[in-house]
Scaffold this motif. Structure first.
Motif, PDB file in Angstrom:
ATOM      1  N   GLU A 987       0.831  -1.200   0.000  1.00  0.00           N
ATOM      2  CA  GLU A 987       0.000   0.000   0.000  1.00  0.00           C
ATOM      3  C   GLU A 987       0.870   1.256   0.000  1.00  0.00           C
ATOM      4  OE1 GLU A 987      -0.280  -2.517   2.146  1.00  0.00           O
ATOM      5  OE2 GLU A 987      -2.027  -3.473   1.224  1.00  0.00           O
ATOM      6  N   ALA A 988       1.921   1.255   0.833  1.00  0.00           N
ATOM      7  CA  ALA A 988       2.822   2.410   0.871  1.00  0.00           C
ATOM      8  C   ALA A 988       3.563   2.542  -0.451  1.00  0.00           C
ATOM      9  CB  ALA A 988       3.818   2.263   2.024  1.00  0.00           C
ATOM     10  N   LEU A 989       4.005   1.407  -1.023  1.00  0.00           N
ATOM     11  CA  LEU A 989       4.731   1.439  -2.291  1.00  0.00           C
ATOM     12  C   LEU A 989       3.872   2.041  -3.398  1.00  0.00           C
ATOM     13  CD1 LEU A 989       7.204   0.639  -3.971  1.00  0.00           C
ATOM     14  CD2 LEU A 989       6.143  -1.597  -4.327  1.00  0.00           C
ATOM     15  N   HIS A1119     -17.540 -13.627  -1.983  1.00  0.00           N
ATOM     16  CA  HIS A1119     -16.193 -13.088  -1.767  1.00  0.00           C
ATOM     17  C   HIS A1119     -15.899 -11.955  -2.735  1.00  0.00           C
ATOM     18  CE1 HIS A1119     -11.772 -12.892  -1.794  1.00  0.00           C
ATOM     19  NE2 HIS A1119     -11.896 -13.242  -0.525  1.00  0.00           N
ATOM     20  N   LYS A1120     -16.387 -12.082  -3.953  1.00  0.00           N
ATOM     21  CA  LYS A1120     -16.168 -11.015  -4.935  1.00  0.00           C
ATOM     22  C   LYS A1120     -16.891  -9.742  -4.506  1.00  0.00           C
ATOM     23  CE  LYS A1120     -16.465 -10.105  -9.905  1.00  0.00           C
ATOM     24  NZ  LYS A1120     -16.919 -10.637 -11.209  1.00  0.00           N
ATOM     25  N   LEU A1121     -18.124  -9.904  -3.979  1.00  0.00           N
ATOM     26  CA  LEU A1121     -18.863  -8.737  -3.484  1.00  0.00           C
ATOM     27  C   LEU A1121     -18.152  -8.107  -2.293  1.00  0.00           C
ATOM     28  CD1 LEU A1121     -22.602  -9.918  -3.615  1.00  0.00           C
ATOM     29  CD2 LEU A1121     -21.529  -8.144  -5.001  1.00  0.00           C
ATOM     30  N   TYR A1122     -17.669  -8.971  -1.369  1.00  0.00           N
ATOM     31  CA  TYR A1122     -16.979  -8.458  -0.178  1.00  0.00           C
ATOM     32  C   TYR A1122     -15.718  -7.692  -0.577  1.00  0.00           C
ATOM     33  CZ  TYR A1122     -14.366  -8.360   4.187  1.00  0.00           C
ATOM     34  OH  TYR A1122     -13.637  -7.950   5.277  1.00  0.00           O
ATOM     35  N   ALA A1123     -15.015  -8.197  -1.590  1.00  0.00           N
ATOM     36  CA  ALA A1123     -13.772  -7.548  -2.024  1.00  0.00           C
ATOM     37  C   ALA A1123     -14.026  -6.128  -2.509  1.00  0.00           C
ATOM     38  CB  ALA A1123     -13.107  -8.378  -3.120  1.00  0.00           C
ATOM     39  N   GLN A1124     -15.230  -5.876  -3.059  1.00  0.00           N
ATOM     40  CA  GLN A1124     -15.545  -4.517  -3.519  1.00  0.00           C
ATOM     41  C   GLN A1124     -15.547  -3.519  -2.353  1.00  0.00           C
ATOM     42  OE1 GLN A1124     -19.246  -4.610  -5.685  1.00  0.00           O
ATOM     43  NE2 GLN A1124     -18.529  -6.168  -7.125  1.00  0.00           N
ATOM     44  N   PHE A1125     -15.871  -4.002  -1.161  1.00  0.00           N
ATOM     45  CA  PHE A1125     -15.863  -3.123   0.014  1.00  0.00           C
ATOM     46  C   PHE A1125     -14.520  -3.155   0.748  1.00  0.00           C
ATOM     47  CE2 PHE A1125     -20.289  -4.309  -0.633  1.00  0.00           C
ATOM     48  CZ  PHE A1125     -20.893  -3.059  -0.643  1.00  0.00           C
ATOM     49  N   SER A1126     -13.752  -4.231   0.538  1.00  0.00           N
ATOM     50  CA  SER A1126     -12.499  -4.398   1.261  1.00  0.00           C
ATOM     51  C   SER A1126     -11.318  -3.752   0.544  1.00  0.00           C
ATOM     52  CB  SER A1126     -12.228  -5.893   1.469  1.00  0.00           C
ATOM     53  OG  SER A1126     -10.977  -6.108   2.040  1.00  0.00           O
ATOM     54  N   GLU A1127     -11.222  -3.933  -0.768  1.00  0.00           N
ATOM     55  CA  GLU A1127     -10.040  -3.488  -1.498  1.00  0.00           C
ATOM     56  C   GLU A1127      -9.801  -1.983  -1.459  1.00  0.00           C
ATOM     57  OE1 GLU A1127      -7.634  -5.209  -2.662  1.00  0.00           O
ATOM     58  OE2 GLU A1127      -8.585  -7.086  -2.089  1.00  0.00           O
ATOM     59  N   PRO A1128     -10.847  -1.114  -1.570  1.00  0.00           N
ATOM     60  CA  PRO A1128     -10.568   0.339  -1.625  1.00  0.00           C
ATOM     61  C   PRO A1128      -9.812   0.881  -0.409  1.00  0.00           C
ATOM     62  CG  PRO A1128     -12.832  -0.113  -2.276  1.00  0.00           C
ATOM     63  CD  PRO A1128     -12.281  -1.396  -1.753  1.00  0.00           C
ATOM     64  N   ASN A1129      -9.912   0.185   0.757  1.00  0.00           N
ATOM     65  CA  ASN A1129      -9.297   0.721   1.970  1.00  0.00           C
ATOM     66  C   ASN A1129      -8.148  -0.146   2.479  1.00  0.00           C
ATOM     67  OD1 ASN A1129     -11.164   2.924   2.215  1.00  0.00           O
ATOM     68  ND2 ASN A1129     -12.677   1.411   2.856  1.00  0.00           N
ATOM     69  N   LYS A1131      -5.106   0.175   1.994  1.00  0.00           N
ATOM     70  CA  LYS A1131      -4.011   1.025   2.442  1.00  0.00           C
ATOM     71  C   LYS A1131      -4.233   1.496   3.883  1.00  0.00           C
ATOM     72  CE  LYS A1131      -4.091   4.884   0.406  1.00  0.00           C
ATOM     73  NZ  LYS A1131      -4.061   5.811  -0.716  1.00  0.00           N
ATOM     74  N   GLN A1132      -5.446   2.002   4.170  1.00  0.00           N
ATOM     75  CA  GLN A1132      -5.732   2.492   5.530  1.00  0.00           C
ATOM     76  C   GLN A1132      -5.674   1.367   6.556  1.00  0.00           C
ATOM     77  OE1 GLN A1132      -7.374   3.554   2.899  1.00  0.00           O
ATOM     78  NE2 GLN A1132      -7.664   5.774   3.015  1.00  0.00           N
ATOM     79  N   VAL A1133      -6.128   0.161   6.149  1.00  0.00           N
ATOM     80  CA  VAL A1133      -6.086  -0.980   7.058  1.00  0.00           C
ATOM     81  C   VAL A1133      -4.645  -1.282   7.456  1.00  0.00           C
ATOM     82  CG1 VAL A1133      -6.444  -3.481   7.221  1.00  0.00           C
ATOM     83  CG2 VAL A1133      -8.245  -2.020   6.284  1.00  0.00           C
ATOM     84  N   GLN A1134      -3.749  -1.306   6.465  1.00  0.00           N
ATOM     85  CA  GLN A1134      -2.350  -1.615   6.759  1.00  0.00           C
ATOM     86  C   GLN A1134      -1.707  -0.548   7.626  1.00  0.00           C
ATOM     87  OE1 GLN A1134      -0.880  -4.480   6.200  1.00  0.00           O
ATOM     88  NE2 GLN A1134      -2.847  -5.161   5.363  1.00  0.00           N
ATOM     89  N   GLN A1135      -2.065   0.732   7.387  1.00  0.00           N
ATOM     90  CA  GLN A1135      -1.481   1.811   8.183  1.00  0.00           C
ATOM     91  C   GLN A1135      -1.934   1.721   9.637  1.00  0.00           C
ATOM     92  OE1 GLN A1135      -2.759   5.119   5.886  1.00  0.00           O
ATOM     93  NE2 GLN A1135      -0.946   5.147   4.596  1.00  0.00           N
ATOM     94  N   GLU A1222     -17.781   0.409   3.355  1.00  0.00           N
ATOM     95  CA  GLU A1222     -16.327   0.291   3.192  1.00  0.00           C
ATOM     96  C   GLU A1222     -15.616   0.683   4.492  1.00  0.00           C
ATOM     97  OE1 GLU A1222     -15.145   2.701  -0.068  1.00  0.00           O
ATOM     98  OE2 GLU A1222     -16.189   1.518  -1.577  1.00  0.00           O
ATOM     99  N   ALA A1223     -16.093   1.771   5.108  1.00  0.00           N
ATOM    100  CA  ALA A1223     -15.482   2.220   6.358  1.00  0.00           C
ATOM    101  C   ALA A1223     -15.661   1.178   7.460  1.00  0.00           C
ATOM    102  CB  ALA A1223     -16.095   3.550   6.788  1.00  0.00           C
ATOM    103  N   VAL A1224     -16.833   0.542   7.511  1.00  0.00           N
ATOM    104  CA  VAL A1224     -17.079  -0.495   8.515  1.00  0.00           C
ATOM    105  C   VAL A1224     -16.132  -1.667   8.308  1.00  0.00           C
ATOM    106  CG1 VAL A1224     -18.754  -2.196   9.314  1.00  0.00           C
ATOM    107  CG2 VAL A1224     -19.475   0.166   8.941  1.00  0.00           C
ATOM    108  N   VAL A1225     -15.945  -2.062   7.043  1.00  0.00           N
ATOM    109  CA  VAL A1225     -15.014  -3.155   6.746  1.00  0.00           C
ATOM    110  C   VAL A1225     -13.599  -2.775   7.168  1.00  0.00           C
ATOM    111  CG1 VAL A1225     -13.923  -4.457   4.872  1.00  0.00           C
ATOM    112  CG2 VAL A1225     -16.396  -4.153   4.895  1.00  0.00           C
TER     113      VAL A1225
END
Length: 1386
Positions: A987-989, A1119-1129, A1131-1135, A1222-1225
């Motif tokens: 995410e940082a890269l 899982h594909k539907l969940y990824a739509q809410f998980s992937e956008p954030n 970077k923030q999750v890792q930080q 997305e924020a909840v995820v």
């Protein structure tokens, strides 16, 4: 209830001391009087005991029992019941354990028993520092020989005395069990090789063998009269080490409770017969009602015995208000939480105790008397206090009404006992104490307290004499007790609670047992021994010395920090020691007058706004602003006023910029910084509109005078020795740094000590070295680290020819010679170590480990064995900024108020380009500008929390140096020298790569770098290669022992291998982490895998992924539907995870454990090493779980999401529901694995309810399927719920319920809402009030999403600063949540 409290016991015990008409028998006389009976006895009720003449009458406690004028005993029924029980246990030859509440009652009861029975005492105060040698035998060096000296337990056993062990709960767990055999069988092996034997066994041996034979065998007889009386607190209620079961079984226990209402009332009447009975009843009723308060309230015990001091104050000053007396004994306004404070005030009103102060004092005068007393006149009130010997110099005390009233209260408390001043940093505690000493013509013995201080340090320190013998040197406290000075204990809040226990007997009983065997006695007890026939010379030889009547203890402390997981330092034990004087911060008018007088009569321009800001912060109900108020203390305002007065015309005296430095605003969390800026604007302080322009020739030497800008410094004529210590550094005078140098020089000229705080690589060291080089000031340098101790900071102990000597540290050398001491990496050392610098900066005083004392300039001749501070001495401290990612100790928060603070940031673009041109004159200006712009944006992202690493000028300089030397090098390759650390953080890269590409630095991606490198054929290279090919992907074997494997092509979860699932290898089907260190193959070798092998690995990877989905019963579609809410954030999750991991690592940092038998040599125990003790080492280990019972409580989060119909209705318009999900995820994924650090639940609000559960506290979703189910339920509810808005109700209930939970000290509520309040007639102020329901424990936040801009802005304007956010750009919602979490929870 009152009737029960006032009821007196009707049952009277018969008691008599036969022939007790002569209560204080002169045992020291050698002949008995003619009428002296052959035998004395004591009878309490039906229990009688024969009294024996003591062998050493000076060891019998004195003056603990009171006698009436006719010689009869004055003891309450409660005391007599306890004493009767003790007589029974003594007759049964059983050891006793007195349990009860903190205070002197248990100890005084034991001493009364010993005085009545004429038994000799050996007293040992236990603490966490107590070791085996303190109880059994201690070796001392005398005439080059190690000689064993018996300690309390052994002396008591041999001589038939009573051993009193005070503070059993403070001793480390495995120390007291060494007494088990002595308690049970009256046997013990001694270090000297001798053996204590029970009297029965010894007497049987004596029948068969001679005493000389038994002596030769080393056998010693334990006396039949030997007893042990242990005093302790119940550890279930009061924190401490639980009793070891074998030790507990050897004692008979007795619960010593507070005496009855009637008994206490009678005692108080005898103490102060002039005080009206109604006032005594009110005081007693208040105290006893608090004692019996509901345990749920967790109120500290009221120190009942201090009521005697309170009524003495009332007797001396009848106009004193009862509320003031109670506040001196029980400072509830400082130490209690708001709900507890409310209950106390309700009780006061119920008892008709008015919450009003005492009448104000108009004038305070002091006049010496002939009888060593000083006459203090407070208006018409007269106090006679012991006078000191030396008139002290004038102080900075300003006679304002509030200050005068505080001084008058302090004098009245001081007249009856020892006092503790409690107030925030910079409110004038030390100034008030100095004025008190001036009035009384008293000298002080200052003592800086710190957390690692041992109980022995407080009393005496063992040193070696010039002959190599071990001797004991008195501490400042003991010196004060002997000479009649005032011991000023600065930093009582830092002292460990078990260490403070050594003060109890000195303060309560005016009696103290020293390490060298000497006993200090209060004047009345010492006089009693003289009346028994002893002379002063005899008592001196026996080791008994008087405590001077003018001796007092004045302690200084900061208020307890309520909440935050740490227990209050003001424990019931400490509460019982002092009378407490609470010092509030000054009001605006008071502060204005004080500053005007200290600045020459007129308030400098700009100070009015600063005073308004200080009052705004102090009076704010917002916890964020309240937390900032301490930074702008009266002391700090005085520093700002002096600067404005000294440089009124300087361009650098901009109030807004001065505040930025004072608060280190640029390093504050975003929420706090925003709240501060809003407060600054509110009082009319605006930032400078026109930026300062740089001028040429800003630094020059003219007529032996240095000029920086418009500020001058006379250079003088330094000696060659001084010039040898002047630093020299490569420094390029860029405009921003020249301005900084001038600002530092200005503060230096007005006498300030400097603190420079900033990120790594911004030039802190270079700035300081350049300033000292220009000023030609010699420098001493210390670099701190985690193992820095108080001793190593001040002195270095060395051992030579059997003698311990001390070499001055750089700090002491700088103080003596007037050099500048530069303390680097101050944030790396523990705060409890660096805090000793406070008194040095604050008052110019410090006590060193070798007994010497640093004193202010001009005071050297008045204080023996002192080092006078040179007038030219200055202290400059360098530290990294507080918080993530440095995670050092917050030096600024602990000591920032005594320094002139400067926030050092990266240079502005023009200054940075100028600097880079000096390092790379051949590098094109376009390239330099590209680098400056790119790194400037990276720094901005780091400041906003989007990147974890704060890139500095140091990194850019490194790149430019490389390009200067190797101009043909590809820019992307060179930038990688600095940024490759981020390659393993995807995410940082990604962010770094995007920023570089934006500024024209392309091809930073790994494959592009590889392509660039392949274009360039090198003649020689060294690459690691396994030498093995790949055959085909496979899972590999599972190692049941989970041992690390590197290579081998066998085990699953290995690293650096081939074919199998693992990390860092090649050809495997998928990644598999078994928690071991990763051995990474080179990218070239990993790329060198045949295509068919790669294809097989991908197929195996997909198969494993499908199996994982089946395991959690999640379809590929879900899982594909969940990824739509998980992937956008992602970077923030890792930080967030990075911050949590760093904090978790810091919290698990081990602590030094002293008194170990192996490890690193403890330089504070070198003398013990000489004597042959074994436990002279220290080592790092996990904290002792019993030491403080501090269980780190998790942080608590309640996320209240908006699942109303409007969220679904407008989702197609602006995606508000999707962004919220997305924020909840992000929340659920970021906090996974940190359940012990953060406990959260998620509820929803809509037209159907305000507490719709989606995730339960303590049961977070464990995998993607459970997280997907949670957000699917939110989506469904929003689609099908009834219309309506429960935002306010949800916020109010969430804050209230969280505030009532007991398992968390720090909690936040985050309410998400689309702010559709007008439609339902909801006022914004109602929402603001709802968010405040749980304060100060619970912090409430509101985020308005997808609202109409106008309505959201109107709502935001009425919300508390820093607690509401308008999120019109919904892509920023996760970032806002991240800001809230890092500011409030992390």
């Amino acid at each position: 209830m009152l009737a029960n409290l006032r009821a007196c016991s009707g049952h009277l015990l018969h008691h008599s001391l036969r022939n007790a008409r002569i209560p204080r028998r002169s045992w020291a006389s050698t002949t008995a009087g003619k009428d002296q009976p052959e035998e004395d006895s004591l009878t309490i009720g039906d229990v009688s005991v024969r009294l024996r003449k003591p062998k050493d009458p000076q060891l019998v406690p004195q003056q603990y029992v009171k006698y009436a004028s006719d010689g009869t005993l004055q003891l309450s029924q409660s005391a007599l019941h306890h004493l009767r029980w003790m007589l029974q246990k003594d007759a049964l030859r059983q050891d006793m354990f007195l349990l009860g509440q903190p205070g002197p009652l248990r100890r005084q009861l034991a001493m009364q028993f010993l005085e009545l029975t004429q038994r000799e005492v050996e007293y040992v105060a236990l603490s966490r520092d107590t070791t085996e040698s303190d109880l059994k035998q201690r070796r001392e060096i005398n005439d080059r020989a190690a000689i064993f000296h018996d300690q309390g337990a052994v002396r008591a056993a041999l001589n038939g005395r009573v051993l009193v062990l005070d503070g059993v709960e403070h001793a480390e767990r495995n120390v007291l069990p060494i007494l088990n055999n002595l308690l049970e069988n009256r046997e013990m092996h001694l270090e000297s090789g001798k053996f204590l034997m029970s009297p029965e066994r010894y007497d049987k041996l004596l029948e068969k063998h001679s005493r000389e034979q038994l002596d030769e065998w080393g056998l010693l007889r334990v006396s039949e009269q030997f007893r042990v009386v242990a005093l302790g607190l119940p550890t279930h209620k009061y924190k401490g080490t639980p009793l070891d079961p074998p030790l507990r079984s050897r004692f008979q226990s007795r619960n010593v409770t507070t005496y009855s209402y009637g008994e206490l009332y009678e005692e108080l009447q005898q103490e102060a017969p002039s005080v009206p009975g109604e006032q005594l009843k009110q005081l007693l009723t208040f105290a006893l009602t608090l004692q019996q308060a509901d345990p749920v309230l967790q109120l500290p015990d009221f120190p009942i015995h201090n009521l005697a001091l309170g009524v003495k104050m009332l007797a001396a000053n009848p106009s004193l208000s009862l509320h003031d007396v109670i506040s001196r004994i029980y400072p509830y306004q400082t130490m209690l939480k708001p709900d507890q404070k409310k209950r106390v005030e309700e009780l006061l009103k119920k008892l008709d105790i008015q919450l009003v102060p005492s009448p104000s004092i108009k004038k305070i005068e002091a006049q010496s008397q002939e009888n060593s007393l000083i006459h203090i006149k407070l208006d018409e009130l007269q106090l006679n206090l012991p006078e000191g010997q030396i008139p002290t110099a004038s102080t900075y005390f300003v006679d304002l009404p509030h200050q005068r009233q505080a001084l008058a209260s302090l004098l009245q408390a001081y007249a009856v006992g020892d006092v503790c001043l409690v107030g925030e940093k910079g409110v004038g505690k030390l100034t008030l104490t100095q004025e008190l000493l001036r009035l009384l013509q008293q000298t002080s013995e200052p003592m800086m307290l710190y957390e690692d201080m041992t109980s022995r340090d407080i009393v005496q320190q063992r040193i070696t004499s010039p002959q190599g013998d071990t001797v004991w040197r008195d501490s400042p406290l003991v010196r004060a007790a002997k000479s009649g000075s005032v011991a000023v204990l600065n930093g009582l809040h830092r002292l460990h609670k078990s260490t403070a226990s050594v003060l109890q007997r000195l303060i309560h009983d005016r009696e103290l047992q020293l390490c060298d065997g000497t006993t200090l006695l209060g004047a009345n007890r010492y006089q009693a021994l003289l009346q028994q026939g002893f002379s002063k010379e005899e008592l001196g030889k026996l080791g008994f010395l008087p405590i001077h009547e003018s001796f007092r203890v004045v302690a200084l402390a900061e208020p307890p920090r309520l909440g935050g997981g740490q227990p209050s330092w003001l424990t019931p034990e400490l509460l019982s020691l002092f009378l407490y004087q609470e010092l509030r911060p000054l009001r605006q008018s008071e502060e204005a007058e004080l500053l005007a007088q200290l600045c020459g009569g007129d308030l400098p321009a700009g100070m009015d706004q600063l005073l308004k800001l200080a009052q705004l912060l102090r009076s704010s109900q917002d916890p964020l602003l309240q937390g900032l108020a301490g930074t702008l203390s009266t002391r700090q305002l005085l520093k700002l006023a002096r600067r404005l007065a000294a440089y009124p015309e300087s361009e650098l005296s901009d109030v807004h910029e001065m505040l930025q430095n004072t608060f280190l605003a640029r390093f504050m969390p975003a929420l706090s910084r925003g709240a501060l800026e809003q407060a600054i604007q509110q009082v009319g302080i605006k930032p400078r509109e026109i930026k300062l322009k740089s001028k040429k020739n800003q630094i020059a030497v003219e007529d032996n005078s240095l000029r920086i800008g418009s500020t001058r410094w006379p250079l003088g004529n330094p000696t060659q020795a001084q010039l040898s210590k002047v630093p020299h550094t490569l420094f390029y005078e860029m405009p921003q740094h020249v301005q900084l140098l001038e600002r530092l020089l200005q503060d230096y000229l007005i006498g300030e000590h400097l603190l420079l705080v900033g990120n790594q690589g911004v030039g802190k060291n270079k700035l300081v070295d350049r300033l000292l080089e220009l000023m030609q000031r010699p420098r001493e340098y210390i670099q701190l680290h985690r193992d820095t101790t108080v001793h190593s900071l001040t002195l270095q102990a060395t051992l030579k020819d059997g003698q311990v000597s001390y070499e001055d540290s750089a700090l002491v050398q700088a103080v003596r010679t007037g050099h500048v001491l530069v303390v680097d990496e101050a944030d790396k050392a523990p705060v409890n170590v660096t805090c000793i610098l406070r008194t040095l900066v604050e008052s110019g005083e410090m006590v060193l480990a070798d007994g010497r004392r640093i004193v202010p300039p001009g005071e050297g001749g008045r204080v023996p064995n002192s080092i006078e501070t040179h007038p030219d001495f200055r202290l400059i401290v360098l530290a990294n900024r507080p918080g993530f990612p440095f995670l050092g100790n917050d030096f600024f928060a602990a000591l920032g108020d005594v320094f002139s603070c400067h926030a050092i940031s990266n240079p502005d673009p023009e200054s940075e380009i100028f600097l880079l041109q000096q390092y790379g004159p051949k590098v094109p200006i376009k390239t330099l500008r590209t680098l400056v712009n790119a790194f400037g944006e990276l720094r901005t992202l780091a400041d906003e929390g989007m990147l974890n690493y704060p890139y500095s000028t140091r990194e850019v300089v490194s790149i430019v140096k490389h390009l200067e030397r190797y101009p043909e090098e590809n820019m992307s390759e060179v930038v990688g020298n600095v940024l490759d650390f981020d390659r393993y953080q995807p995410e940082a890269l990604q962010q770094v790569t995007q920023v570089l590409a934006k500024h024209g630095i392309e091809s930073y991606a790994e494959e592009e770098i590889q392509a660039i490198r392949k274009q360039r054929i090198l003649q020689a290279s060294v690459n690691r290669h396994s030498g093995l090919g790949v055959s085909g992907p496979k899972f590999g074997k599972l190692d049941p022992k989970n041992e690390p494997h590197v290579g081998g092509n066998t085990w699953a979860g290995g690293s650096g291998g081939r074919d199998t699932a693992g990390l860092g290898g090649k050809g495997g089907p998928f990644r598999l982490d078994k928690g071991h260190k990763v051995h990474q193959l080179s990218d070239e070798e990993k790329a060198d895998v045949p295509e068919e092998i790669k294809r097989a690995a991908r197929e195996m990877n997909r198969k494993a992924f499908e199996d994982k989905l089946k395991e959690i019963k999640m379809s590929a579609h879900d899982h594909k539907l969940y990824a739509q809410f998980s992937e956008p954030n992602r970077k923030q999750v890792q930080q967030l995870k990075a911050v949590l991991e760093a904090m978790q690592t810091k919290s698990k940092e081990r602590q030094w454990q002293k008194y170990q038998t192996h490890g690193d040599l403890d330089d504070t125990r070198l003398v013990e090493g000489i004597t042959g003790e074994k436990n002279i080492y220290r080592r790092r280990a996990e904290a002792n779980p019993w030491a403080d019972h501090v269980q780190e409580k998790p942080n608590r989060l309640k996320l209240v999401v908006d699942v109303s119909g409007s969220m679904y209705r407008f989702n197609g318009y602006d995606g508000r529901l999707d962004r919220q999900l997305e924020a909840v995820v992000m929340v659920m994924e970021a906090f996974e694995g940190f359940e012990k650090k953060i406990v959260y639940d998620i509820i929803g609000h809509s037209g159907e309810g305000w507490e719709i559960p989606f995730v339960t506290a303590g049961s977070p979703p464990k995998n993607d399927k459970e997280r997907f189910e949670a957000i699917r339920m939110m989506h469904a509810h929003s689609q099908f719920c009834w219309s309506g808005d429960s935002t306010v109700k949800a916020a109010r209930e969430a804050c209230s319920t969280l505030g009532a939970e007991q398992d968390y000290d720090n909690a936040i509520v985050v309410v998400l809402s689309d702010a559709n309040l007008q439609r339902y007639g909801i006022a914004p102020k109602d929402l603001a009030m709802a968010l405040k329901r749980g304060e100060p424990k619970v912090k409430g936040y509101a985020i308005f999403i997808g609202s109409l801009a106008e309505e959201a802005d109107e709502i935001n304007a009425e919300m508390p600063a820093g607690q509401s956010f308008v999120c019109m750009d919904l892509t920023k919602l996760p970032h806002i949540l991240q800001q809230i979490f890092t500011s409030s929870l992390l």
